[in-house]
Design an enzyme around this catalytic site. Structure first.
Site, PDB file in Angstrom:
ATOM      1  CE  LYS A   1      67.227 -30.677  26.602  1.00 51.46           C
ATOM      2  NZ  LYS A   1      67.641 -31.918  27.152  1.00 51.46           N
TER       3      LYS A   1
ATOM      4  CG  HIS B   1      48.246 -20.768  45.225  1.00 54.24           C
ATOM      5  ND1 HIS B   1      47.968 -21.165  43.931  1.00 54.24           N
ATOM      6  CD2 HIS B   1      47.491 -19.663  45.447  1.00 54.24           C
ATOM      7  CE1 HIS B   1      47.088 -20.336  43.406  1.00 54.24           C
ATOM      8  NE2 HIS B   1      46.778 -19.407  44.306  1.00 54.24           N
TER       9      HIS B   1
ATOM     10  CB  CYS C   1      71.044 -29.590  31.082  1.00 51.22           C
ATOM     11  SG  CYS C   1      71.845 -31.185  31.001  1.00 51.22           S
TER      12      CYS C   1
END
Ligand code: SAJ
Length: 402
Positions: free
Chosen positions: A197, A235, A251
């Site tokens: 996580k 690319h 987060c």
């Protein structure tokens, strides 16, 4: 029955999703006002599809309470802040919730931690709580992965990770999540689940920091960062994210610090990336001053920030780059700039507007901090203004960039 503890940004949608897929669910939160709102049939934040999901969960019999339930499965989704000084995870809310669960849960119950934690948190802080009680309780870590702005879709479709001491317990919890989750559900051990996580969010933070660094290099030498990233991303093995005014939310701007806090001498790349991202609001402040000088705007009261949330089309302002920028301004003893955000109905900062036209009437220079759909649909209203676009959303001619 599943008792979901913590009915915030993650706990609420998870509880609703389980309930609307036939699982008996009771949602528990110690915030009485929040429980009252949910009981009155109202959601507590805006999110695409959440109200419909709420209606379906209510029809399926979900209930909300301040009490912990006596049951065999608990899902803990409470916040995990970090200590700003040590950068280590602060597991106090997780520990408090687990302690409360342990007071009521029967022998053999399973406690699933969904909150993001740093690797080793369960062994260091949570497992000892269980050992103290001498109860047989299984521990599982099932970190959430959903992105605000697309939570309902991602809850249904994202792959998930379940970390358990005992694979049989892992499979049991997997079956509960499989009631709604259409993605792959991998069962592994707890330590691996904790690490994956944090690593996922760190990967994104480092990539955003790279884009932010490129933006500054390109600004310094008069190159077009947008065009350079666009070409590089053609690319087949390059995928650079977008530069922006900083990184917010609870987060990406927080989790990578857990690694830096726990492994300070092994996180040169992560630490540098986090510092680059954290410095972006100050960099934007510098760009505002440069543009003011260039166009001859002398009065900061005629400058306005469009957007207060941490990203587009959400109402979440946690760690938002705009709040960080206003904080920088305060440190320079400057009066706060004007701010407007269509997603934020409450008064959060000084000089905040709730009407786009009124905001635009009062400013000559608009700094786009968030690319909400509202702005994209009303871009022509910025015509005639000086615009600094930190999100690469403005299509008007003569716009200034990061
Ligand atoms: N941002 C950029 N440039 C980009 C992408 C994002 O500057 O190219 C900024 C955003 O504006 C925002 C911040 O980064 O301020 C974070 O936004 P985000 O959309 O990247 O992520 P979050 O914080 O909303 O959600 C993340 C997700 N993690 C990953 O994509 C690896 C989500 O899946 C997690 O569930 C969530 O963190 C979480 O709760 O951990």
């Amino acid at each position: 029955m599943v008792n979901v503890i913590g009915l915030g940004y993650i706990g609420l949608p998870t509880a609703l999703m389980l309930a609307s897929h036939g699982v008996e669910v009771v949602g528990t939160d110690y915030n009485e006002a929040l429980v009252k709102t949910l009981r009155a049939g109202k959601t507590t934040f805006q999110e695409k599809g959440l109200d419909e999901l709420f209606a379906s969960a209510l029809a399926s019999g979900i209930t909300f309470t301040g009490e912990y339930q006596v049951t065999d499965t608990y899902i803990v989704s409470v916040p995990t802040p970090y200590d700003p000084f040590s950068k280590k995870v602060d597991a106090k809310f997780v520990c408090a919730a687990v302690q409360d669960v342990l007071k009521v849960c029967p022998e053999g119950a399973c406690v699933v931690i969904e909150s993001t934690i740093s690797p080793g948190t369960i062994d260091r802080f949570v497992r000892p709580l269980i050992e103290k009680t001498h109860k047989t309780v299984s521990l599982v870590h099932a970190p959430e992965r959903i992105i605000p702005g697309n939570m309902v879709y991602e809850l249904l479709h994202n792959n998930r990770t379940i970390g358990a001491d005992d694979p049989a317990v892992g499979e049991k919890i997997k079956a509960i999540y499989a009631s709604f989750c259409q993605g792959q559900i991998v069962v592994t051990n707890i330590r691996t689940a904790e690490m994956t996580k944090v690593v996922e969010n760190t990967f994104r933070a480092v990539n955003i920091a790279f884009a932010n660094e490129l933006a500054q290099i390109c600004r310094h030498d008069g190159m077009d960062v947008q065009e350079i990233i666009r070409i590089c991303n053609m690319h087949p093995r390059v995928h650079i994210l977008q530069p922006g005014p900083g990184v917010g939310g609870h987060c990406i701007s927080v989790d990578p610090w857990f690694l830096v806090g726990d492994y300070p001498s092994l996180t040169a790349v992560t630490g540098a990336a986090m510092r680059v991202n954290a410095a972006m609001p100050e960099y934007v402040l510098g760009r505002i001053r440069d543009v003011m000088d260039e166009v001859g705007i002398t009065d900061p009261a005629r400058v306005g920030l469009y957007g207060l949330t941490y990203k587009e089309n959400v109402d979440d302002c946690r760690e938002s780059p705009t709040l960080q920028l206003l904080e920088c301004q305060k440190r320079h003893l400057a009066a706060p700039l004007k701010v407007y955000d269509p997603m934020v109905a409450r008064d959060l900062v000084e000089n905040q507007y709730h009407d786009l036209d009124a905001f635009l009437r009062d400013v000559d220079f608009v700094v786009i901090m968030v690319g909400h759909n509202e702005l994209k649909e009303n871009m022509e209203k910025l015509a005639g203004k000086t615009v600094l676009d930190t999100r690469m959303v403005c299509t008007l001619p003569g716009v200034y960039r990061l």
